[in-house]
Design a protein around this motif. Structure first.
Motif, PDB file in Angstrom:
ATOM      1  N   VAL A 149       6.209  34.787  -1.828  1.00  0.00           N
ATOM      2  CA  VAL A 149       7.101  34.225  -0.882  1.00  0.00           C
ATOM      3  C   VAL A 149       7.761  35.465  -0.311  1.00  0.00           C
ATOM      4  N   THR A 150       8.120  35.499   0.915  1.00  0.00           N
ATOM      5  CA  THR A 150       9.106  36.414   1.543  1.00  0.00           C
ATOM      6  C   THR A 150      10.520  35.894   1.926  1.00  0.00           C
ATOM      7  N   SER A 151      11.250  36.596   2.543  1.00  0.00           N
ATOM      8  CA  SER A 151      12.601  36.232   3.275  1.00  0.00           C
ATOM      9  C   SER A 151      12.969  37.368   4.165  1.00  0.00           C
ATOM     10  N   ASN A 152      13.892  36.872   4.797  1.00  0.00           N
ATOM     11  CA  ASN A 152      14.842  37.902   5.583  1.00  0.00           C
ATOM     12  C   ASN A 152      15.798  38.414   4.607  1.00  0.00           C
ATOM     13  N   SER A 153      16.612  39.363   5.052  1.00  0.00           N
ATOM     14  CA  SER A 153      17.691  39.899   3.971  1.00  0.00           C
ATOM     15  C   SER A 153      18.626  38.775   3.736  1.00  0.00           C
ATOM     16  N   ARG A 154      19.114  38.947   2.260  1.00  0.00           N
ATOM     17  CA  ARG A 154      19.967  37.876   1.743  1.00  0.00           C
ATOM     18  C   ARG A 154      21.286  38.445   0.863  1.00  0.00           C
ATOM     19  N   ASN A 155      21.489  39.954   1.168  1.00  0.00           N
ATOM     20  CA  ASN A 155      22.481  40.455   0.440  1.00  0.00           C
ATOM     21  C   ASN A 155      23.590  40.894   1.217  1.00  0.00           C
ATOM     22  N   GLU A 156      23.562  40.460   2.653  1.00  0.00           N
ATOM     23  CA  GLU A 156      24.672  40.917   3.592  1.00  0.00           C
ATOM     24  C   GLU A 156      25.439  39.860   4.182  1.00  0.00           C
ATOM     25  N   ASN A 157      26.879  40.021   4.084  1.00  0.00           N
ATOM     26  CA  ASN A 157      27.492  38.874   4.813  1.00  0.00           C
ATOM     27  C   ASN A 157      27.542  38.682   6.269  1.00  0.00           C
ATOM     28  N   GLY A 158      27.879  37.756   6.681  1.00  0.00           N
ATOM     29  CA  GLY A 158      27.641  37.126   8.183  1.00  0.00           C
ATOM     30  C   GLY A 158      27.451  35.494   8.323  1.00  0.00           C
ATOM     31  N   GLU A 159      27.487  35.206   9.469  1.00  0.00           N
ATOM     32  CA  GLU A 159      27.106  33.843  10.124  1.00  0.00           C
ATOM     33  C   GLU A 159      25.850  33.648   9.896  1.00  0.00           C
ATOM     34  N   ALA A 160      25.323  32.358   9.574  1.00  0.00           N
ATOM     35  CA  ALA A 160      23.813  32.248   9.413  1.00  0.00           C
ATOM     36  C   ALA A 160      23.313  32.119  10.841  1.00  0.00           C
ATOM     37  N   VAL A 161      22.315  32.759  11.152  1.00  0.00           N
ATOM     38  CA  VAL A 161      21.397  32.671  12.182  1.00  0.00           C
ATOM     39  C   VAL A 161      19.936  32.351  11.963  1.00  0.00           C
ATOM     40  N   PHE A 162      19.220  31.697  12.219  1.00  0.00           N
ATOM     41  CA  PHE A 162      17.851  31.338  11.982  1.00  0.00           C
ATOM     42  C   PHE A 162      17.110  32.878  12.282  1.00  0.00           C
ATOM     43  N   GLY A 163      16.036  33.067  11.264  1.00  0.00           N
ATOM     44  CA  GLY A 163      15.407  34.563  11.600  1.00  0.00           C
ATOM     45  C   GLY A 163      16.061  35.717  11.412  1.00  0.00           C
ATOM     46  N   MET A 164      17.322  35.793  11.363  1.00  0.00           N
ATOM     47  CA  MET A 164      18.255  36.963  11.228  1.00  0.00           C
ATOM     48  C   MET A 164      18.946  37.016   9.791  1.00  0.00           C
ATOM     49  N   ASN A 165      19.915  36.155   9.555  1.00  0.00           N
ATOM     50  CA  ASN A 165      20.850  35.670   8.590  1.00  0.00           C
ATOM     51  C   ASN A 165      20.378  34.480   8.039  1.00  0.00           C
ATOM     52  N   ASP A 166      19.312  34.288   7.339  1.00  0.00           N
ATOM     53  CA  ASP A 166      18.705  32.966   6.949  1.00  0.00           C
ATOM     54  C   ASP A 166      19.638  32.363   5.985  1.00  0.00           C
ATOM     55  N   ALA A 167      20.088  33.404   4.995  1.00  0.00           N
ATOM     56  CA  ALA A 167      20.957  33.078   3.741  1.00  0.00           C
ATOM     57  C   ALA A 167      21.897  34.104   3.407  1.00  0.00           C
TER      58      ALA A 167
END
Length: 705
Positions: A149-167
């Protein structure tokens, strides 16, 4: 001598040989080389590929987004006590269902997929349970090949955007990637190095590892050269040397010296650099499909160094960008003294870039993972070809795994027509499986402990280190008459008003409440919610521009503005807003100044904003990068001395990023901000200069001394 790993099986049996234990993954009662943990990952992969049928090999070469059972509203469409999602999404039901999506069990057992992208944002324990359940299903199949299982990055703050800040906010939460760069570059400016990046990666690795997320679509090695590029905020800025160093550190900490049982395999993106956009348009839509190189030597000088570092440090995988190198809008580029032939197809289809430059010249040894959707929506340069032909073109060009699709039918069709050789299919499978064996997924890392995931992710030191990085990221751009720091003695008998401005009114209200609560908790200021009686205003500005998946009618707006009338590319007039409440913002600043008070403004830098409409209103101006409010308030109050610096250059005005009628930009699309003045027309300077004479260029950041 290798130590006996602790092997756990849920569907198959363990077998013993020479006093050692192995998994009998294909249920044949004997030890096959791929089941033998004493052999090298490559030897095991080669043996397994020799045992796989074509359907299994084809499934291995696709990776698709996969929802957790917790995200399925209809619980009758789940299995394993609600953990796995078994719902079916018909083709076209969502913009991401470019082919029919089947339930998890069917996808693993019948479509033979083993690579999945997680975009949901549940607890670490839930993630571990979910990955365990998928691996239980996978273990029960013919050869017992596990899932990765892979994921985009999950350790930075921000507003959720699909494919960029998923989590966001589940793992230790650091500032945005630009903020990590601002903090680390500040340390370098003060005589240190970028070890903050190493610390970040080391902590993040531990958190990913315990949940069973073992592969990251991260980080972006792209150098920002076109200021309007929507993805700027996910980068480390515009300094190729710094980005190369950061990428090297990230690979070293996430992967280790070699890929092993506690590594997170990195997929560095987006080769050969997505920053050279055509006037900021993004290749998620047709208007942005071109990469331009109008400047001699720009590709080699600015864009490729971070990918050289990625190859040198043994990145497990590299992701090519969607875009097409433009012949007409570029000059001939060279690499290592050789002219680069531009084939006008997206980089995942581009044989010369993937084989000659990436593998040949840069020495990349891992596998190539396409970006999402190249067979369907983003098949630039291959639009007139069928899906099967696109598969053939990408795989023959050197792409080993195709992202965000479960379209086994068209890949199978390409193979059956003889467009892709079995030798090439086998080569891709060996590369993909070598990673899985190295990560221990076939042995003692198939299953994870949910309880341990909860413990590790809630480690206090992780969150404290992240908060420290937030404080370090804060960049003081302007500080007229030593307005900052707002120390207790400066504020004696004075009250402070706090408000957050955003493009969306609802978010502005919610963020204002949050910022005020955090200020209250810190107890550094006497607060008032009435700006008309305040002596000081601290105003946080969160501008937004454009949308990730859709082109704007005109160029992406970088001015901080409201209801600004602009012209579309077709001459149509329309209105743009990047920040709502501009009239109110002026009322607040005028009110404070009328009483001799001070205005401190913070701008959230997710794009290189043009600050001319707001900077003159501020006595002190700071930059945050999805930086926590409380961390910024600590710097404002002097609890923490500012050390952050700008990771990119802010443009002076609209004139310096204007686009002529022929589509050519005044400033070069392929050159970073710090070097743009070398190519500007006479009399124009790219860099923003404020009322105090500060230049907002790469590396700028004031301190309190």
């Amino acid at each position: 001598m290798q130590k006996q790993p602790e092997l756990v099986v849920r569907k198959k049996q363990l077998i013993e040989q020479e006093g050692l234990t192995f998994k009998d993954l294909n249920n044949n009662g004997r030890l096959d080389p791929y089941e033998d943990w004493r052999l090298t990952p490559r030897e095991r992969a080669e043996n397994l590929v020799s045992l796989m049928n074509m359907d299994e090999k084809i499934g291995m070469m696709l990776i698709n987004s996969r929802k957790m059972g917790l995200a399925q509203e209809d619980k009758s469409k789940t299995s394993h006590d609600g953990v796995l999602d078994e719902g079916i999404i018909e083709k076209g039901e969502t913009i991401f269902a470019t082919s029919k999506v089947y339930g998890t069990t069917h996808t693993i057992e019948n479509r033979n997929l083993r690579h999945f992208i997680l975009r949901d944002n549940f607890s670490p324990a839930d993630m571990a349970e979910w990955i365990n359940a998928m691996n239980e299903v996978a273990e029960g199949t013919r050869l017992g090949i596990p899932v990765l299982v892979t994921s985009n990055s999950r350790n930075e703050n921000g507003e959720a955007v699909f494919g960029m800040n998923d989590a966001i906010g589940i793992f230790s939460t650091w500032p945005g990637t630009l903020g990590l760069a601002a903090a680390a570059k500040g340390d370098i400016k003060n005589g240190g190095d970028a070890s903050l990046i190493s610390q970040f990666a080391s902590i993040a690795r531990k958190e990913w590892d315990v949940t069973g997320l073992r592969k990251g679509y991260m980080y972006m090695a792209d150098v920002v050269t076109d200021p309007r590029w929507q993805r700027t905020y996910g980068t480390f800025g515009e300094d190729p040397e710094f980005i190369a160093d950061a990428i090297g550190r990230i690979i070293k900490e996430f992967q280790g010296e070699t890929l092993g049982k506690h590594s997170i395999a990195m997929t560095i993106k987006h080769f050969p650099g997505g920053g050279a956009r055509e006037n900021g348009f993004d290749p998620h839509y047709e208007e942005g499909k071109w990469n331009l190189y109008p400047t001699p030597g720009s590709l080699e000088k600015y864009h490729l160094p971070p990918f050289r570092a990625a190859a040198k440090h043994g990145a497990s995988s590299i992701m090519p960008y969607y875009s097409i190198p433009s012949i007409k809008k570029s000059v001939v580029q060279q690499f290592e003294g050789e002219d680069i032939p531009f084939e006008e197809v997206g980089f995942a289809f581009n044989h010369y870039f993937l084989n000659h430059i990436l593998r040949g010249e840069l020495g990349f040894k891992g596998y190539i993972n396409s970006d999402s959707g190249i067979i369907n929506n983003m098949s630039w340069g291959m639009e007139k070809h069928s899906e099967a032909e696109r598969f053939a073109k990408a795989i023959n060009a050197g792409t080993d795994i195709i992202a965000d699709t479960n379209d086994i039918e068209n890949l199978k069709l390409a193979v059956s027509k003889g467009w892709i050789s079995e030798k090439r299919i086998n080569e891709a499978n060996v590369r993909l499986l070598t990673e899985m064996f190295a990560l221990g997924l076939f042995d003692d890392r198939t299953y994870n402990e949910p309880q341990k995931a909860t413990e590790v992710v809630s480690t206090k030191e992780h969150w404290e280190a992240a908060y420290e990085a937030h404080k370090k990221s804060v960049t003081v751009l302007k500080n007229s008459n030593q307005t900052l720091p707002l120390t207790k003695d400066k504020l004696e008998g004075r009250s402070v008003y706090i408000e957050v401005f955003h493009k969306e009114a609802e978010r502005a209200a919610a963020y204002t409440e949050k910022a005020r609560d955090e200020a209250k908790e810190l107890g550094l200021f006497t607060l008032t919610n009435n700006y008309e009686e305040a002596d000081v205003a601290v105003l946080f500005l969160h501008p937004k521009s454009g949308s990730y998946f859709n082109a704007t009618l005109g160029l992406l707006e970088l001015e901080i503005c409201e209801d600004k009338v602009v012209s579309g590319l077709d001459g149509t007039l329309y209105q743009e807003t990047t920040l709502s409440g501009m009239k109110h913002l002026k009322e607040v600043t005028d009110s404070i100044h009328s009483r001799g008070g001070k205005v401190v403004m913070s701008v959230n830098i997710i794009l290189p904003w043009i600050l001319g409409n707001i900077e003159p209103m501020a006595d002190a101006l700071i930059a945050g990068y999805d930086t926590f409010f409380n961390a910024q308030l600590e710097v404002i109050a002097g609890n923490h001395k500012p050390t952050g610096v700008l990771p990119l250059t802010l443009p002076a005005n609209e004139e310096v990023i204007a686009v002529y009628q022929n589509g050519e930009s005044v400033s070069r699309n392929d050159v970073p901000g710090y070097d743009k003045d070398k190519y500007m027309p006479n009399g124009l300077s790219y860099i923003y200069k404020d009322c105090d004479g500060n230049e907002y260029k790469l590396g700028h950041g004031l301190n309190y001394e």
